[in-house]
Write a protein that holds these residues in place. Structure first.
Motif, PDB file in Angstrom:
ATOM      1  N   GLN A 151       0.810  -1.225   0.000  1.00 35.09           N
ATOM      2  CA  GLN A 151       0.000   0.000   0.000  1.00 35.09           C
ATOM      3  C   GLN A 151       0.838   1.266   0.000  1.00 35.09           C
ATOM      4  OE1 GLN A 151      -1.883   0.891   3.758  1.00 35.09           O
ATOM      5  NE2 GLN A 151      -0.696  -0.666   4.814  1.00 35.09           N
ATOM      6  N   TRP A 152       2.177   1.139  -0.026  1.00 41.70           N
ATOM      7  CA  TRP A 152       3.014   2.322   0.175  1.00 41.70           C
ATOM      8  C   TRP A 152       3.644   2.840  -1.102  1.00 41.70           C
ATOM      9  CZ3 TRP A 152       1.886   4.435   4.455  1.00 41.70           C
ATOM     10  CH2 TRP A 152       1.527   3.654   5.546  1.00 41.70           C
ATOM     11  N   ASN A 175      -2.048  11.550   4.958  1.00 40.36           N
ATOM     12  CA  ASN A 175      -1.811  10.404   4.067  1.00 40.36           C
ATOM     13  C   ASN A 175      -0.394   9.836   4.179  1.00 40.36           C
ATOM     14  OD1 ASN A 175      -0.449  12.567   3.043  1.00 40.36           O
ATOM     15  ND2 ASN A 175      -1.224  12.381   0.943  1.00 40.36           N
ATOM     16  N   GLY A 176       0.381  10.318   5.166  1.00 39.73           N
ATOM     17  CA  GLY A 176       1.759   9.841   5.307  1.00 39.73           C
ATOM     18  C   GLY A 176       2.630  10.953   5.852  1.00 39.73           C
ATOM     19  N   ARG A 195       0.455   6.672   1.670  1.00 45.43           N
ATOM     20  CA  ARG A 195      -0.462   5.606   1.253  1.00 45.43           C
ATOM     21  C   ARG A 195      -0.859   5.861  -0.188  1.00 45.43           C
ATOM     22  NH1 ARG A 195      -3.272   6.715   5.533  1.00 45.43           N
ATOM     23  NH2 ARG A 195      -2.719   5.509   7.350  1.00 45.43           N
ATOM     24  N   ASP A 197      -2.684   6.613  -3.386  1.00 46.53           N
ATOM     25  CA  ASP A 197      -4.004   7.186  -3.643  1.00 46.53           C
ATOM     26  C   ASP A 197      -4.155   7.344  -5.156  1.00 46.53           C
ATOM     27  OD1 ASP A 197      -6.217   8.729  -4.007  1.00 46.53           O
ATOM     28  OD2 ASP A 197      -5.634  10.338  -2.633  1.00 46.53           O
ATOM     29  N   GLU A 241       5.793  -3.645   1.324  1.00 47.75           N
ATOM     30  CA  GLU A 241       5.235  -3.692   2.680  1.00 47.75           C
ATOM     31  C   GLU A 241       6.379  -3.555   3.658  1.00 47.75           C
ATOM     32  OE1 GLU A 241       2.340  -3.487   3.824  1.00 47.75           O
ATOM     33  OE2 GLU A 241       1.096  -3.872   2.081  1.00 47.75           O
ATOM     34  N   LEU A 323       0.306   7.554  11.703  1.00 47.28           N
ATOM     35  CA  LEU A 323      -0.485   7.587  10.476  1.00 47.28           C
ATOM     36  C   LEU A 323      -1.987   7.600  10.675  1.00 47.28           C
ATOM     37  CD1 LEU A 323       1.869   5.274   8.533  1.00 47.28           C
ATOM     38  CD2 LEU A 323       1.169   7.528   7.799  1.00 47.28           C
ATOM     39  N   ASN A 324      -2.463   7.322  11.887  1.00 44.20           N
ATOM     40  CA  ASN A 324      -3.918   7.398  12.007  1.00 44.20           C
ATOM     41  C   ASN A 324      -4.323   8.652  12.783  1.00 44.20           C
ATOM     42  OD1 ASN A 324      -4.313   6.869  14.812  1.00 44.20           O
ATOM     43  ND2 ASN A 324      -3.886   4.713  14.433  1.00 44.20           N
TER      44      ASN A 324
END
Ligand SMILES: Cc1cc2nc3c(=O)[nH]c(=O)nc-3n(C[C@H](O)[C@H](O)[C@H](O)COP(=O)(O)OP(=O)(O)OC[C@H]3O[C@@H](n4cnc5c(N)ncnc54)[C@H](O)[C@@H]3O)c2cc1C
Length: 350
Positions: A151-152, A175-176, A195, A197, A241, A323-324
């Motif tokens: 996802q990166w 987003n990072g 991430r 997009d 990953e 990141l969250n």
């Protein structure tokens, strides 16, 4: 028998080591093995010099490790970074410092230096040679992170004239994040992990400001768009990953090929050197016939596991916090209360 002849016959008794992957782990290991007169061949898929996605901020490796690998002199002119500025969506929330200065040098410069150094020591480097994993004695896999449908997205470029208020600026977004640190010749390396997009309408070098914009780092994105970019320095890497790369269990894998620590730690390059340091003794012993390949490989694996276990676990816990949304709010609140535990966090990931 003449002395020269004795030397030749002793050298001939040493078994050759093949290293697949000429990044930091592979080249530094090869250079250290050459100091023990071990014959080494490095197979590298790419060429030197070349720009690579990397924050180019080397933190946590000691002078002793670099000296043990015989490469300390290659860092004499590297910049010494001490101060940190942590930004959240464009706002400075925390200032701190590194007790031991980090090294600033581009991969463009460093990888080529290591390759030249290795060749000067009698090592062989075959560029544009893509190796395949081989289950045979004397084969070491240092080919970096494993390509996966991850996802990166990593993006980087060297840019001039950016307004910096600390040696290392971390810019977190939704987003990072991106890190900014100076390298040689007045360039600042801007390197981000985002991430992926697919909805962003940007291509090529515009991806870097576009991802910063999308994550809320608008001022930095504008400064990048207005800055002077070093020709050819924009690089991107997608689809990987973090964490363990699960190489074939029978392979002796080192560096990112074994485990990839989240980049915010600024520690992956140090780990590549430290893994090489762990490997030198057992591999020299194997080359001289003093140990079986299986025993040598097992003792390297055990040493690497011991050395990195804690920091990999700590980084895996901290990475999602950065990141969250909840984690970032927590960090901002801690910073506002002057309670951000930066030094203890740094200790955990070193
Ligand atoms: C966005 C981002 C930012 C980062 N920032 C930092 C930072 O600031 N500080 C830090 O310490 N670390 C950082 N890292 C991590 C750091 O780049 C790596 O940990 C480090 O490069 C690992 O070194 P290595 O030798 O294991 O792998 P690499 O340096 O990746 O070398 C692997 C080599 O193998 C070659 N190769 C690949 N496949 C093959 C094949 N089949 N045959 C032959 N050769 C092959 C590649 O071309 C490459 O030269 C960052 C990583 C990312 C993604």
């Amino acid at each position: 028998m003449a002395r020269g002849q004795t030397r030749v016959s002793i050298a001939a008794l040493k078994q050759e080591i093949t290293i697949a992957g000429g990044g930091l782990a592979g080249l530094s290991l090869a250079a250290a093995l050459r100091r023990h007169e071990v014959p080494v061949v490095v197979l590298e898929a790419g060429i030197y010099p070349r720009h690579r996605v990397c924050g180019e901020f080397i933190s946590g490796v000691t002078g002793e490790t670099l000296a043990a690998l015989g490469i300390a002199n290659l860092f004499e002119d590297a910049l010494r970074h001490r101060s940190l500025g942590w930004h959240e969506s464009g706002r400075l929330i925390h200032r701190d410092h590194f007790k031991d200065p980090a090294l600033g040098i581009s991969r463009y410069c460093l990888d080529a230096r290591l390759k030249d150094h290795l060749e000067a020591l009698g090592g062989t480097v075959r560029t544009e040679t893509r190796a395949r994993p081989e289950q045979r004695d004397g084969f070491v896999w240092t080919a970096g992170r494993r390509p996966r449908n991850g996802q990166w997205l990593g993006l980087k470029a060297h840019v001039r004239d950016l307004p910096m208020t600390a040696d290392l600026e971390m810019h977190a977004g939704t987003n990072g994040y991106a890190g900014l640190a100076a390298v040689e010749d007045g360039w600042t390396n801007v390197c981000g992990l985002f991430r992926i997009d697919r909805s962003l309408p940007a291509r090529g070098a515009d991806l870097l400001p576009a991802y910063l914009d999308a994550g809320g780092n608008r001022e930095l994105a504008t400064a990048l768009r207005n800055g002077e970019w070093r020709a050819g320095s924009f690089s991107a890497v997608a689809g990987f990953e973090l964490g363990r790369q699960t190489p074939l269990p029978s392979l002796l894998a080192l560096g990112d090929a074994e485990s990839m620590i989240p980049p915010f730690t600024g520690n992956g390059m140090s780990m590549a050197f430290q893994a090489a340091e762990c490997a030198v003794g057992p591999l020299v012993a194997w080359s001289r016939g003093g140990q079986s390949w299986q025993d040598a490989a097992n003792s390297v694996r055990a040493a690497v596991r011991r050395k990195f276990k804690r920091r990999l676990a700590a980084a895996a816990l901290l990475h999602p916090v950065l990141l969250n949304a909840c984690g970032r709010t927590l960090l901002q609140n801690l910073a506002a209360a002057h309670l951000l535990p930066f030094q203890p966090m740094l200790t955990l990931i070193r």
